[in-house]
Design a protein around this motif. Structure first.
Motif, PDB file in Angstrom:
ATOM      1  N   THR A 234       0.846  -1.189   0.000  1.00 32.59           N
ATOM      2  CA  THR A 234       0.000   0.000   0.000  1.00 32.59           C
ATOM      3  C   THR A 234       0.880   1.237   0.000  1.00 32.59           C
ATOM      4  O   THR A 234       1.927   1.280   0.631  1.00 32.59           O
ATOM      5  CB  THR A 234      -0.916   0.027   1.231  1.00 32.59           C
ATOM      6  OG1 THR A 234      -0.118   0.042   2.400  1.00 32.59           O
ATOM      7  CG2 THR A 234      -1.852  -1.171   1.245  1.00 32.59           C
ATOM      8  N   MET A 235       0.417   2.232  -0.736  1.00 30.69           N
ATOM      9  CA  MET A 235       1.165   3.482  -0.798  1.00 30.69           C
ATOM     10  C   MET A 235       0.680   4.408   0.307  1.00 30.69           C
ATOM     11  O   MET A 235      -0.516   4.474   0.595  1.00 30.69           O
ATOM     12  CB  MET A 235       0.963   4.149  -2.159  1.00 30.69           C
ATOM     13  CG  MET A 235       1.575   3.384  -3.292  1.00 30.69           C
ATOM     14  SD  MET A 235       1.439   4.265  -4.842  1.00 30.69           S
ATOM     15  CE  MET A 235       2.427   5.680  -4.526  1.00 30.69           C
ATOM     16  N   LYS A 236       1.618   5.104   0.938  1.00 31.46           N
ATOM     17  CA  LYS A 236       1.246   6.090   1.942  1.00 31.46           C
ATOM     18  C   LYS A 236       0.678   7.315   1.245  1.00 31.46           C
ATOM     19  O   LYS A 236       1.175   7.732   0.209  1.00 31.46           O
ATOM     20  CB  LYS A 236       2.458   6.498   2.759  1.00 31.46           C
ATOM     21  CG  LYS A 236       2.921   5.464   3.725  1.00 31.46           C
ATOM     22  CD  LYS A 236       4.019   6.023   4.591  1.00 31.46           C
ATOM     23  CE  LYS A 236       4.433   5.052   5.647  1.00 31.46           C
ATOM     24  NZ  LYS A 236       5.473   5.606   6.521  1.00 31.46           N
ATOM     25  N   LYS A 237      -0.366   7.850   1.822  1.00 30.19           N
ATOM     26  CA  LYS A 237      -0.959   9.063   1.271  1.00 30.19           C
ATOM     27  C   LYS A 237      -0.152  10.255   1.765  1.00 30.19           C
ATOM     28  O   LYS A 237       0.315  10.275   2.904  1.00 30.19           O
ATOM     29  CB  LYS A 237      -2.419   9.179   1.690  1.00 30.19           C
ATOM     30  CG  LYS A 237      -3.252   8.069   1.072  1.00 30.19           C
ATOM     31  CD  LYS A 237      -4.688   8.193   1.423  1.00 30.19           C
ATOM     32  CE  LYS A 237      -5.442   7.038   0.790  1.00 30.19           C
ATOM     33  NZ  LYS A 237      -6.833   7.070   1.080  1.00 30.19           N
TER      34      LYS A 237
ATOM     35  N   ASP B 105      -6.147  13.538   0.749  1.00 27.36           N
ATOM     36  CA  ASP B 105      -6.966  12.429   0.268  1.00 27.36           C
ATOM     37  C   ASP B 105      -8.252  12.987  -0.322  1.00 27.36           C
ATOM     38  O   ASP B 105      -8.779  13.996   0.158  1.00 27.36           O
ATOM     39  CB  ASP B 105      -7.274  11.502   1.447  1.00 27.36           C
ATOM     40  CG  ASP B 105      -7.952  10.218   1.035  1.00 27.36           C
ATOM     41  OD1 ASP B 105      -8.007   9.902  -0.172  1.00 27.36           O
ATOM     42  OD2 ASP B 105      -8.436   9.507   1.938  1.00 27.36           O
ATOM     43  N   THR B 106      -8.764  12.314  -1.334  1.00 31.66           N
ATOM     44  CA  THR B 106      -9.996  12.776  -1.979  1.00 31.66           C
ATOM     45  C   THR B 106     -11.205  12.680  -1.052  1.00 31.66           C
ATOM     46  O   THR B 106     -12.239  13.275  -1.321  1.00 31.66           O
ATOM     47  CB  THR B 106     -10.276  11.981  -3.263  1.00 31.66           C
ATOM     48  OG1 THR B 106     -10.311  10.588  -2.947  1.00 31.66           O
ATOM     49  CG2 THR B 106      -9.215  12.242  -4.309  1.00 31.66           C
ATOM     50  N   SER B 107     -11.076  11.958   0.048  1.00 35.47           N
ATOM     51  CA  SER B 107     -12.197  11.862   0.993  1.00 35.47           C
ATOM     52  C   SER B 107     -12.350  13.142   1.822  1.00 35.47           C
ATOM     53  O   SER B 107     -13.371  13.332   2.479  1.00 35.47           O
ATOM     54  CB  SER B 107     -12.010  10.662   1.921  1.00 35.47           C
ATOM     55  OG  SER B 107     -10.880  10.851   2.744  1.00 35.47           O
ATOM     56  N   ASN B 108     -11.349  14.031   1.787  1.00 32.84           N
ATOM     57  CA  ASN B 108     -11.436  15.308   2.503  1.00 32.84           C
ATOM     58  C   ASN B 108     -11.878  16.384   1.515  1.00 32.84           C
ATOM     59  O   ASN B 108     -11.092  16.845   0.708  1.00 32.84           O
ATOM     60  CB  ASN B 108     -10.079  15.681   3.117  1.00 32.84           C
ATOM     61  CG  ASN B 108     -10.108  17.029   3.801  1.00 32.84           C
ATOM     62  OD1 ASN B 108     -11.141  17.685   3.895  1.00 32.84           O
ATOM     63  ND2 ASN B 108      -8.955  17.464   4.278  1.00 32.84           N
ATOM     64  N   PRO B 109     -13.136  16.813   1.580  1.00 32.15           N
ATOM     65  CA  PRO B 109     -13.623  17.809   0.616  1.00 32.15           C
ATOM     66  C   PRO B 109     -13.041  19.207   0.832  1.00 32.15           C
ATOM     67  O   PRO B 109     -13.213  20.080  -0.003  1.00 32.15           O
ATOM     68  CB  PRO B 109     -15.142  17.813   0.854  1.00 32.15           C
ATOM     69  CG  PRO B 109     -15.293  17.375   2.273  1.00 32.15           C
ATOM     70  CD  PRO B 109     -14.158  16.408   2.529  1.00 32.15           C
ATOM     71  N   TYR B 110     -12.342  19.417   1.947  1.00 30.46           N
ATOM     72  CA  TYR B 110     -11.809  20.743   2.262  1.00 30.46           C
ATOM     73  C   TYR B 110     -10.312  20.852   1.993  1.00 30.46           C
ATOM     74  O   TYR B 110      -9.711  21.884   2.282  1.00 30.46           O
ATOM     75  CB  TYR B 110     -12.093  21.088   3.726  1.00 30.46           C
ATOM     76  CG  TYR B 110     -13.532  20.874   4.083  1.00 30.46           C
ATOM     77  CD1 TYR B 110     -14.534  21.636   3.487  1.00 30.46           C
ATOM     78  CD2 TYR B 110     -13.908  19.884   4.981  1.00 30.46           C
ATOM     79  CE1 TYR B 110     -15.862  21.436   3.791  1.00 30.46           C
ATOM     80  CE2 TYR B 110     -15.237  19.672   5.288  1.00 30.46           C
ATOM     81  CZ  TYR B 110     -16.214  20.448   4.690  1.00 30.46           C
ATOM     82  OH  TYR B 110     -17.528  20.238   4.987  1.00 30.46           O
ATOM     83  N   ARG B 111      -9.699  19.795   1.476  1.00 28.90           N
ATOM     84  CA  ARG B 111      -8.240  19.825   1.286  1.00 28.90           C
ATOM     85  C   ARG B 111      -7.826  20.998   0.428  1.00 28.90           C
ATOM     86  O   ARG B 111      -8.578  21.371  -0.459  1.00 28.90           O
ATOM     87  CB  ARG B 111      -7.743  18.496   0.720  1.00 28.90           C
ATOM     88  CG  ARG B 111      -8.126  18.239  -0.711  1.00 28.90           C
ATOM     89  CD  ARG B 111      -7.589  16.874  -1.155  1.00 28.90           C
ATOM     90  NE  ARG B 111      -7.877  16.693  -2.538  1.00 28.90           N
ATOM     91  CZ  ARG B 111      -9.014  16.246  -3.032  1.00 28.90           C
ATOM     92  NH1 ARG B 111      -9.997  15.902  -2.220  1.00 28.90           N
ATOM     93  NH2 ARG B 111      -9.191  16.129  -4.315  1.00 28.90           N
ATOM     94  N   PRO B 112      -6.767  21.669   0.701  1.00 29.83           N
ATOM     95  CA  PRO B 112      -5.700  21.351   1.634  1.00 29.83           C
ATOM     96  C   PRO B 112      -5.992  21.783   3.069  1.00 29.83           C
ATOM     97  O   PRO B 112      -5.132  21.671   3.920  1.00 29.83           O
ATOM     98  CB  PRO B 112      -4.513  22.135   1.085  1.00 29.83           C
ATOM     99  CG  PRO B 112      -5.132  23.378   0.543  1.00 29.83           C
ATOM    100  CD  PRO B 112      -6.442  22.900  -0.054  1.00 29.83           C
ATOM    101  N   PHE B 113      -7.197  22.276   3.327  1.00 26.04           N
ATOM    102  CA  PHE B 113      -7.545  22.707   4.680  1.00 26.04           C
ATOM    103  C   PHE B 113      -8.016  21.513   5.497  1.00 26.04           C
ATOM    104  O   PHE B 113      -8.458  20.508   4.949  1.00 26.04           O
ATOM    105  CB  PHE B 113      -8.635  23.778   4.640  1.00 26.04           C
ATOM    106  CG  PHE B 113      -8.212  25.000   3.877  1.00 26.04           C
ATOM    107  CD1 PHE B 113      -7.439  25.974   4.478  1.00 26.04           C
ATOM    108  CD2 PHE B 113      -8.559  25.161   2.552  1.00 26.04           C
ATOM    109  CE1 PHE B 113      -7.023  27.087   3.770  1.00 26.04           C
ATOM    110  CE2 PHE B 113      -8.150  26.270   1.835  1.00 26.04           C
ATOM    111  CZ  PHE B 113      -7.384  27.236   2.444  1.00 26.04           C
ATOM    112  N   CYS B 114      -7.966  21.652   6.820  1.00 27.16           N
ATOM    113  CA  CYS B 114      -8.380  20.549   7.686  1.00 27.16           C
ATOM    114  C   CYS B 114      -9.886  20.513   7.883  1.00 27.16           C
ATOM    115  O   CYS B 114     -10.449  19.470   8.198  1.00 27.16           O
ATOM    116  CB  CYS B 114      -7.668  20.643   9.031  1.00 27.16           C
ATOM    117  SG  CYS B 114      -8.126  22.102  10.003  1.00 27.16           S
TER     118      CYS B 114
END
Length: 64
Positions: free
Chosen positions: A2-5, A20-29
């Protein structure tokens, strides 16, 4: 295997965030940090520096 994100810091608060694409706010937390940052741009608190300022018109100095 597995590759590290990739991991980045939130541009506003500095919290560590997994890119990760599961975070809709990226690059913000979070949505909060995203909206605060947007507000800073909207109120012109952030500015991009002018790397090539125009020269002042020296012809006005001759008239004095």
């Amino acid at each position: 295997m597995t590759m590290k994100k990739p991991v980045v810091n939130c541009p506003y608060c500095g919290k560590i965030v997994v890119w990760d694409t599961s975070n809709p706010y990226r690059p913000f937390c979070s949505e909060r940090c995203k909206l605060i940052d947007l507000g800073q741009w909207a109120t012109e608190s952030y500015r991009i520096p002018d790397t090539n300022p125009e020269k002042q018109d020296d012809s006005l100095k001759d008239e004095e």
